[in-house]
Design an enzyme around this catalytic site. Structure first.
Site, mmCIF file in Angstrom:
data_model
loop_
_atom_site.group_PDB
_atom_site.id
_atom_site.type_symbol
_atom_site.label_atom_id
_atom_site.label_comp_id
_atom_site.label_asym_id
_atom_site.label_seq_id
_atom_site.Cartn_x
_atom_site.Cartn_y
_atom_site.Cartn_z
ATOM 1 C CG MET A 247 10.404 -40.262 -26.781
ATOM 2 S SD MET A 247 11.639 -39.723 -25.601
ATOM 3 C CE MET A 247 12.574 -41.205 -25.389
ATOM 4 C CB SER B 295 14.777 -50.583 -26.908
ATOM 5 O OG SER B 295 15.306 -49.312 -26.604
ATOM 6 C CG HIS C 59 7.363 -47.246 -31.335
ATOM 7 N ND1 HIS C 59 8.667 -47.326 -31.773
ATOM 8 C CD2 HIS C 59 7.406 -46.640 -30.126
ATOM 9 C CE1 HIS C 59 9.465 -46.786 -30.864
ATOM 10 N NE2 HIS C 59 8.731 -46.369 -29.856
ATOM 11 C CB VAL D 194 6.788 -55.949 -29.410
ATOM 12 C CG1 VAL D 194 7.144 -56.626 -30.725
ATOM 13 C CG2 VAL D 194 5.289 -55.662 -29.337
#
Ligand code: AMP
Length: 284
Positions: free
Chosen positions: A30, A186, A37, A177
């Site tokens: 997102m 996050s 990511h 991670v």
């Protein structure tokens, strides 16, 4: 790196890659990209010829309008991060491209696995997740798809959908991670105040220093650690690694501790492995 915003360009690019016998690694996100990511991108690169990264803030998985509106969307920085990571195709579609009819029809219900924990607190969330992941798979075509263990229940729901519908995607996962101090990375962390960020460390502390004993003892201790830090706890649950059912009170062996709570109005999740019934208070 090629950037596309339409489903037709995305589909065509993937078809051409497959025609050239290139395997595709898909990384659905997102956006507001961080090192978690990028670790998914790295894993995808190590096992595939090309990597497709999607950035789509899917409205059908949000159960809170304010959360959807407040979701960070730093597009320029994301493009730069994806390019630097060596992504081959970056897809940033509009809602209209992904969902020509809105709301889109629900063709797969996440089921009991999606009704617990995150699903109980956010009814319909996992049906929305399954809906968008199925759509991403359908557009991308045969691929390996990479997901983070950070969203443990999400992985279970996606795996179950792939199995149930026999989809042409191989689900792969990577470990969570973390920042140096232990906080799970996050996109929502940027909404934490400096004091909130310190409170949020209770999640990784609870996982690292989980209590010795049965499931109930581990759950109570984790809840206590979170509460003492000022986290508004949603759940602290010791579950079976696959079914995500709470383990029975007399269970002894490996399991997963799932944690969720709210800090500064921001919902945070974390999870980690535990050994239930062990006399050792030390974990991972
Ligand atoms: P999101 O953009 O938050 O929807 O996440 C996209 C993907 O990145 C999901 O598969 C997440 O589980 C994964 N992810 C998010 N945070 C982390 C993290 N800290 N470590 C590993 N994977 C992550």
């Amino acid at each position: 790196m090629k950037i596309v915003r339409t489903v037709s360009e995305w589909r065509l690019w993937c078809e051409e890659a497959r025609r050239a016998k290139q395997s595709i690694g898909l990384v659905p996100t997102m956006g507001a990209l961080h090192a978690g990511h990028l670790a998914l991108v790295q894993a995808a690169q190590s096992e595939n010829d090309v990597v497709v990264l999607t950035i789509f803030v899917n409205p059908t998985q949000f159960t809170n309008q304010e959360d959807l509106e407040k979701y960070p969307r730093p597009e320029e920085a994301d493009c730069a991060a994806a390019e630097a990571a060596g992504v081959d195709l970056l897809v940033i579609p509009t809602v209209k491209e992904v969902w020509p009819v809105f709301p889109p029809p629900v063709t797969y219900q996440a089921g009991p696995l999606g009704d617990r924990f995150e699903g109980a607190d956010r009814p319909g969330h996992f049906t929305g997740v399954a809906q968008v992941v199925r759509r991403l798979f359908e557009i991308t075509g045969e691929c390996r798809a990479y997901f983070g263990e950070k969203d443990y229940q999400q992985v279970a729901v996606v795996r179950e959908m792939v199995r149930t519908l026999d989809l042409d995607a191989e689900v792969k996962t990577i470990p969570t991670v973390r920042a140096e101090d232990g906080l799970a990375l996050s996109s929502r962390n940027i909404r934490l105040s400096p004091a909130g960020r310190v409170r949020a460390l209770a999640f990784s502390t609870a996982l690292r220093e989980y209590s010795a004993g049965g499931a109930a003892v581990i759950e109570a201790a984790a809840r206590h650690t979170l509460e003492v830090a000022g986290v508004e706890v949603s759940y602290a649950a010791v579950v079976d690694n696959q079914s995500l059912q709470r383990v029975s009170p007399d269970y002894v062996g490996p399991a997963r501790l799932l944690l969720a709570g709210v800090v500064d109005g921001v919902r945070l999740l974390d999870n980690g492995p535990v050994v239930v019934g062990s006399e050792d208070a030390v974990s991972n």
